[in-house]
Write an enzyme that holds these catalytic residues in place. Structure first.
Site, PDB file in Angstrom:
ATOM      1  N   VAL A 108      49.849 -86.835  85.777  1.00 13.07           N
ATOM      2  CA  VAL A 108      48.938 -87.313  86.828  1.00 13.07           C
ATOM      3  C   VAL A 108      47.743 -88.069  86.244  1.00 13.07           C
ATOM      4  O   VAL A 108      46.684 -88.145  86.860  1.00 13.07           O
ATOM      5  CB  VAL A 108      48.459 -86.142  87.730  1.00 13.07           C
ATOM      6  CG1 VAL A 108      49.615 -85.571  88.519  1.00 13.07           C
ATOM      7  CG2 VAL A 108      47.775 -85.049  86.904  1.00 13.07           C
ATOM      8  N   ASP A 133      51.451 -81.823  84.591  1.00 10.83           N
ATOM      9  CA  ASP A 133      50.564 -82.040  83.443  1.00 10.83           C
ATOM     10  C   ASP A 133      49.308 -82.778  83.889  1.00 10.83           C
ATOM     11  O   ASP A 133      49.383 -83.912  84.352  1.00 10.83           O
ATOM     12  CB  ASP A 133      51.288 -82.850  82.367  1.00 10.83           C
ATOM     13  CG  ASP A 133      50.428 -83.087  81.137  1.00 10.83           C
ATOM     14  OD1 ASP A 133      50.555 -82.293  80.186  1.00 10.83           O
ATOM     15  OD2 ASP A 133      49.636 -84.052  81.131  1.00 10.83           O
ATOM     16  N   TYR A 138      40.979 -86.158  83.738  1.00 11.54           N
ATOM     17  CA  TYR A 138      41.643 -86.889  84.818  1.00 11.54           C
ATOM     18  C   TYR A 138      40.901 -86.718  86.143  1.00 11.54           C
ATOM     19  O   TYR A 138      41.157 -87.472  87.088  1.00 11.54           O
ATOM     20  CB  TYR A 138      43.087 -86.405  85.008  1.00 11.54           C
ATOM     21  CG  TYR A 138      43.996 -86.571  83.817  1.00 11.54           C
ATOM     22  CD1 TYR A 138      43.620 -87.286  82.680  1.00 11.54           C
ATOM     23  CD2 TYR A 138      45.261 -85.987  83.830  1.00 11.54           C
ATOM     24  CE1 TYR A 138      44.457 -87.408  81.600  1.00 11.54           C
ATOM     25  CE2 TYR A 138      46.121 -86.114  82.747  1.00 11.54           C
ATOM     26  CZ  TYR A 138      45.715 -86.813  81.628  1.00 11.54           C
ATOM     27  OH  TYR A 138      46.559 -86.927  80.563  1.00 11.54           O
ATOM     28  N   LYS A 163      43.999 -79.761  79.775  1.00 13.18           N
ATOM     29  CA  LYS A 163      43.555 -80.096  78.425  1.00 13.18           C
ATOM     30  C   LYS A 163      42.042 -79.971  78.258  1.00 13.18           C
ATOM     31  O   LYS A 163      41.277 -80.171  79.203  1.00 13.18           O
ATOM     32  CB  LYS A 163      43.979 -81.536  78.080  1.00 13.18           C
ATOM     33  CG  LYS A 163      45.461 -81.796  78.313  1.00 13.18           C
ATOM     34  CD  LYS A 163      45.845 -83.239  78.039  1.00 13.18           C
ATOM     35  CE  LYS A 163      47.279 -83.514  78.464  1.00 13.18           C
ATOM     36  NZ  LYS A 163      47.403 -83.640  79.943  1.00 13.18           N
ATOM     37  N   GLN A 246      51.448 -83.297  72.115  1.00 13.94           N
ATOM     38  CA  GLN A 246      51.689 -84.323  73.126  1.00 13.94           C
ATOM     39  C   GLN A 246      51.200 -85.661  72.581  1.00 13.94           C
ATOM     40  O   GLN A 246      50.024 -85.821  72.267  1.00 13.94           O
ATOM     41  CB  GLN A 246      50.977 -83.990  74.432  1.00 13.94           C
ATOM     42  CG  GLN A 246      51.318 -84.950  75.557  1.00 13.94           C
ATOM     43  CD  GLN A 246      50.641 -84.607  76.869  1.00 13.94           C
ATOM     44  OE1 GLN A 246      49.936 -85.436  77.453  1.00 13.94           O
ATOM     45  NE2 GLN A 246      50.853 -83.381  77.360  1.00 13.94           N
ATOM     46  N   PRO A 274      55.708 -92.457  78.780  1.00 13.09           N
ATOM     47  CA  PRO A 274      57.108 -92.587  78.366  1.00 13.09           C
ATOM     48  C   PRO A 274      57.783 -93.850  78.872  1.00 13.09           C
ATOM     49  O   PRO A 274      58.803 -94.279  78.322  1.00 13.09           O
ATOM     50  CB  PRO A 274      57.761 -91.343  78.975  1.00 13.09           C
ATOM     51  CG  PRO A 274      56.930 -91.050  80.190  1.00 13.09           C
ATOM     52  CD  PRO A 274      55.525 -91.383  79.781  1.00 13.09           C
TER      53      PRO A 274
END
Length: 361
Positions: A108, A133, A138, A163, A246, A274
């Protein structure tokens, strides 16, 4: 340090930043000090939280149960009233501490707080995703939590990652930041907590994260954007091995050497960006369209499947319901070895994100 049994009957430590919640079966939970969390103050009873009053008020305030990881009460939080459309079992990877993580998750990053994130998370979970995630930076953790609640999916069935941001890393405020993230998400524990970047002071924060793990506030801990030399330093200084690294990875920037090194050290890899990342042109590559036609799949589905077959945990993002569902529909086919090689040949060696050795935020 005093010890008390946690919800699993295991001893956990308490310190000045934590307070005990007296559970209905005599167990204790560890939550942030009430002086920092005003919402907990009304439920103090003789120095301990009244768990029954706290849970009752919490359910009324949030409207649905998201908190509470308690295997002894396996039937306490059910969602039988929700029609589950999950028809495909997502492959799962067992991390080095035994925790199982779904190999496909919804990212997100850059998804706006509010309806956009709520809808994306709800749609993803109802489509079959079980892995979300997010990150403090964010600015959408509250909406992620609301999306989980609106989905009707049991909290224990959703793997939640967030995170530790760089400002908190530099300030050494790991525990405080973790508690704040859990409160915004509306959860009592995290499935995975990651150091977001190797900012100055990450070494001290890693030891603090290991304490959170020992206290069962998080099920696994790991890192993001750690290069080989960062991992070597961490493994040399600590007996606590990261469960996850990550990193950026796509056909245009596979980062394969770092993946191979991480795997050799029993550290699983998650791939962000990705599909090439914001502003990238990967999905416009005609070679992906040619391959996709042979399987009846879109370029995005081909790339996601490529990641899956590489053995990495992949975190595509989208806010569009149809694309979210399409990104999940990658488990009914397998790429040939030749197509895997053709996709790997798209390597450019150029990052889309920041360089972990040279960042200024």
């Amino acid at each position: 340090m005093a010890t008390n049994p946690d919800l699993h009957g295991r001893p956990v430590g308490t310190d000045s930043r934590s307070a005990q919640i007296l559970g209905r079966h005599g167990h204790t939970e560890i939550l942030p000090d009430s002086s920092r969390c005003a919402q907990y103050r009304p439920y103090m009873v003789s120095g301990a939280y009244s768990a029954q009053r706290f849970r009752r008020a919490r359910r009324a305030r949030r409207g649905a149960t998201v908190r509470g990881w308690c295997p002894r009460r396996a039937g306490a939080c059910t969602s039988s009233h929700v029609e589950r459309r999950r028809t495909v079992d997502i492959p799962r990877i067992t991390l080095n501490n035994g925790v199982s993580i779904p190999q496909l998750g919804l990212g997100v990053f850059q998804t706006r707080q509010g309806e956009e994130t709520v809808n994306a998370v709800r749609e993803a979970l109802q489509a079959g995703y079980r892995h979300i995630d997010t990150a403090m930076i964010y600015r959408n953790e509250e909406s992620v939590g609301e999306g989980i609640r609106q989905s009707g999916i049991d909290r224990r069935d959703v793997f939640v990652t967030t995170k530790l941001w760089n400002d908190d890393i530099r300030a050494g405020a790991t525990k405080e930041a973790c508690y704040r993230s859990m409160d915004r998400l509306g959860v009592d524990y995290l499935d995975l907590y990651l150091i977001h970047w190797p900012a100055q002071g990450w070494e001290r924060c890693w030891e603090q994260m290991a304490q959170l793990y020992a206290e069962h506030r998080v099920r696994a801990i790991g890192v993001c954007n750690f290069q080989r030399h960062h991992l070597e330093s961490l493994l040399a200084m600590s007996g606590m091995r990261p469960a996850v690294n990550q990193i950026e990875s796509s056909p245009q920037f596979a980062n394969q050497r770092l993946i191979d090194f991480s795997n050799a050290k029993r550290i699983d890899v998650e791939a962000y960006s990705p599909l090439g990342g914001t502003g990238g042109n990967l999905l416009a590559d005609p070679r992906l369209a040619v391959i996709g036609r042979q399987y009846g799949k879109s370029p995005a589905q081909i790339v996601i499947r490529w990641h899956v077959q590489r053995g990495v945990i992949v975190l595509p993002k989208s806010t569009h319901a149809e694309r979210i569902r399409q990104n999940f529909d990658v488990f009914d086919f397998k790429l040939s070895d030749e197509h895997m090689r053709q996709i790997a040949a798209m390597e450019t060696g150029k990052r889309n994100s920041a360089d972990p050795d040279h960042f200024d935020f």
